[in-house]
Design an enzyme around this catalytic site. Structure first.
Site, PDB file in Angstrom:
ATOM      1  N   SER A  85       0.728  -1.106   0.114  1.00 40.85           N
ATOM      2  CA  SER A  85       0.076  -0.178   0.155  1.00 40.85           C
ATOM      3  C   SER A  85       0.777   1.445   0.104  1.00 40.85           C
ATOM      4  CB  SER A  85      -0.835   0.008   1.010  1.00 40.85           C
ATOM      5  OG  SER A  85      -0.200  -0.167   2.433  1.00 40.85           O
ATOM      6  N   ASP A 325      -3.023   6.128  11.582  1.00 41.93           N
ATOM      7  CA  ASP A 325      -2.033   5.664  10.723  1.00 41.93           C
ATOM      8  C   ASP A 325      -1.162   6.540  10.528  1.00 41.93           C
ATOM      9  OD1 ASP A 325      -0.942   4.913   8.197  1.00 41.93           O
ATOM     10  OD2 ASP A 325      -2.817   5.236   7.034  1.00 41.93           O
ATOM     11  N   HIS A 328       1.238   5.273   6.304  1.00 42.12           N
ATOM     12  CA  HIS A 328       0.997   5.898   4.872  1.00 42.12           C
ATOM     13  C   HIS A 328       1.116   7.325   5.114  1.00 42.12           C
ATOM     14  CE1 HIS A 328      -0.963   2.023   4.994  1.00 42.12           C
ATOM     15  NE2 HIS A 328      -0.503   1.932   3.929  1.00 42.12           N
TER      16      HIS A 328
END
Length: 355
Positions: A85, A325, A328
């Site tokens: 990702s 998060d 990312h």
């Protein structure tokens, strides 16, 4: 190849983010192709300070990203991102940056629907006026995940370190391939009890993650050397992107939502990951030229650029215990700089081919 090697050295020596009030390559909230998880502006992040920095090398000039020039170089070509990702972060950044430079945006088509992408691990955009596609193939380990059930119906998972992941869509003949892997190679994600790693008929009772990672990369390198036409395909590998969880990990209360500025003191950077040293060793032994986008140090500074709590449309209604998060990156944001490095590298590769 000398110019590419010189740029690789320049990238490794980059040490500072500098304030830059130039407009981002695409405006916050303007790109409809972003995953909700990366769209921090639409998810309610109140500040835009994380967009005011540009990565500056010492003794080297990195040209600003030019979407129209990039599309001209990609005319008639297929570009594929293969990995996890974080590579999807970079892929969506590039698609949005290229979209910004296209006057008639209705001439950009999604080849596969979003639901299809999520179930089969493939997603593609076609820029009709340039006859080029920018694809993403989900392959978080690069090697094959193996799922089966025993006679009692118990589900078993193994990672085949000796087998490249077989994609639903072939990409070995693409013009440009950008690989990555790294964030799934942790004890939390790969240790699922005994007998998880397999090589040939051997199932390892115990195997250190770094050793398994090295075996997997050698399998990938062998596949690339055997299947990639070096006169046709340019191969890139994206390095490890730093995370910035404080006071816990992603699943134990780790957070980064209070961060508003990059790290400025080098002593606060995490040690250079052993996994990247393993990767560099494997690449150095390959027959196929691989351009290594070493983004580890540059991302190490950017503790301010993660989605944190702004990772879903409703995260502004923060509730206790929400998982943040800090791995990312917000888009637009830090991955736009990765694509600026790729753009510079690809410009040089064109120069090499024409010289």
């Amino acid at each position: 190849m000398m110019l590419l090697q010189a740029l690789a050295l320049a990238i490794s020596l980059m040490e500072s983010w500098v304030l830059d009030d130039s407009d981002p390559v695409y405006q916050p909230g303007s790109c409809p192709f972003l995953d909700d998880a990366f769209n921090c502006f639409n998810n309610g992040r109140p500040d835009l300070d994380y967009l005011r920095y540009r990565w500056k090398p010492h003794g080297c000039h990195i040209p600003r990203f030019d979407g129209r020039q990039m599309l001209r170089m990609l005319r008639g070509k297929r570009m594929v991102f293969v990995g996890d990702s974080l590579n999807r972060n970079m892929w969506q950044s590039l698609v949005c940056a290229l979209r910004e430079s296209v006057e008639n945006k209705s001439r950009i088509f999604q080849i596969e629907g979003r639901r299809e992408f999520r179930t089969r691990g493939f997603y593609s955009f076609n820029f009709v006026d340039y006859n080029c596609s920018i694809d993403f193939v989900k392959s978080p380990f690069l090697v094959q995940e193996w799922r089966s059930s025993d006679r009692r119906g118990n589900r078993r998972e193994r990672l085949r370190l000796d087998m490249i992941q077989t994609p639903s869509f072939n990409y070995h003949d693409a013009d440009i391939i950008i690989f990555n892997t790294g964030h799934w190679w942790t004890h939390q994600k790969t240790y699922k009890g005994k007998n998880y790693f397999q090589e040939g008929r051997r199932v390892y009772n115990r195997l250190e993650v770094n050793e398994a990672y090295q075996k997997a990369l050698r399998t990938w390198a062998k596949w690339v050397d055997s299947n990639i036409n070096r006169s046709h395909t340019r191969v890139f590998f994206g390095g490890y992107s730093a995370s910035h969880f404080r006071r816990g990990k992603w699943d134990s209360g780790g957070h980064c939502h209070e961060e508003r500025q990059p790290i400025t003191n080098d002593t606060q950077l995490k040690p250079y990951p052993l996994m990247m040293k393993i990767l560099e060793s494997v690449i150095s032994e390959m027959k196929t030229p691989v351009f290594y986008l070493n983004i580890t140090r540059m991302t190490g500074y950017r503790k301010d650029g993660h989605p944190s709590v702004y990772r879903k449309p409703d995260v502004h209604q923060r509730t206790p215990g929400i998982i943040q998060d800090c791995s990312h990156w917000c888009l637009p944001g830090v991955p736009d700089s990765w694509n600026e490095l790729f753009y510079a590298a690809y410009l040089l590769s064109h120069h090499d081919l024409s010289s």
